[in-house]
Design an enzyme around this catalytic site. Structure first.
Site, short mmCIF file in Angstrom:
data_model
loop_
_atom_site.label_atom_id
_atom_site.label_comp_id
_atom_site.label_asym_id
_atom_site.label_seq_id
_atom_site.Cartn_x
_atom_site.Cartn_y
_atom_site.Cartn_z
N SER A 112 67.40 -6.78 24.69
CA SER A 112 67.01 -6.55 23.61
C SER A 112 66.16 -4.98 24.05
O SER A 112 65.87 -4.64 25.07
CB SER A 112 65.62 -7.18 22.93
OG SER A 112 64.99 -6.46 22.07
N TYR A 151 57.73 -11.16 24.79
CA TYR A 151 59.34 -11.08 24.37
C TYR A 151 59.60 -9.83 25.27
O TYR A 151 60.75 -9.72 25.89
CB TYR A 151 59.38 -10.45 22.87
CG TYR A 151 60.84 -10.58 22.65
CD1 TYR A 151 61.59 -11.82 22.51
CD2 TYR A 151 61.54 -9.53 22.32
CE1 TYR A 151 63.05 -11.92 22.24
CE2 TYR A 151 63.05 -9.46 21.90
CZ TYR A 151 63.57 -10.65 21.73
OH TYR A 151 64.84 -10.53 21.29
#
Length: 228
Positions: A134, A150
């Site tokens: 990501s 995350y």
């Protein structure tokens, strides 16, 4: 081409299965609960025997070993897509147990699956490993903070991919960290700007053209090299 996709029951993983089948691949899809993967089941019926659904909990070593043992070689493309994101994931009220779980699923598990499938990857004589990362895993691009579990897990995944790029090159196996963008899925939410079909088409197109000079690199679904 034989393709392995983890986290394949919904979102990006499910669309990866669809598009790989559409281009003629044999797909092995790993999911935590095969009986609840109804959309995958419908794809199985129309796949002419090219889609195989396996139970796989990427956070469980025993499950990964059983999965690897059930897969025939070679594996030409491994896509470590399985991932989680908890919200809120802010400094206030940080849940350390949830952070560790996120790290296990998003970073450690991808490495675990890759290691378990090394014999099948080596048998392909030119395999690729794509770890779904990501932009939030980019330290350079962190301009607003937050998203602790995350961000940390994807940064760790990027580092693992960088090392895999070095360690597996002699085996003819190339490894890439790939950002699918902010995608309209259950995880990404309805406000995300990128349709899942667009993201996955881009990911597969970019993966097809990445070569030995790119191994260990970090790329988005449009082919841009991203900053660590």
């Amino acid at each position: 081409m034989n393709v392995v996709i983890t986290g394949a029951s919904r979102g990006i993983g499910l669309e990866l299965v669809r598009q790989c089948l559409a281009r003629g691949d044999v797909v092995h899809a790993g999911v935590r609960a095969p009986r609840r993967a109804t959309e995958l089941a419908s794809l199985v019926r129309g796949s002419s025997g090219r889609l195989h659904v396996h139970m796989l909990d990427v956070a469980d070593e025993a499950s990964v070993q059983v999965f690897a043992g059930a897969l025939p070689g070679p594996v030409h493309l491994l896509i470590n897509n399985a991932g989680v994101r908890s919200r809120p994931d802010a400094l206030a009220g940080l849940d350390s147990e949830d952070l560790i779980r996120t790290f296990q699923v998003n970073a450690v598990a991808a490495l675990r699956v890759t290691v378990a499938l090394l014999p099948q990857l080596r048998a392909a004589g030119g395999a690729k490993v794509a770890n779904l990362s990501s932009n939030l895993g980019s330290i350079t691009d962190n301009s607003w903070g937050g998203a602790y579990g995350y961000r940390m897990s994807k940064a760790a995944l990027n580092m693992a991919t960088r090392s895999l790029g070095h360690d597996l090159k002699e085996d003819g196996i190339l490894a890439f960290a790939m950002s699918p963008g902010w995608v309209r899925t259950d995880m990404g939410g309805s406000e995300a700007p990128t349709a899942v079909e667009v993201s996955v088409t881009g990911l597969l197109t970019v993966l097809a053209r990445l070569g030995g000079e790119d191994t260990g690199g970090f790329f988005d679904f449009e082919g841009h090299r991203l900053s660590w």
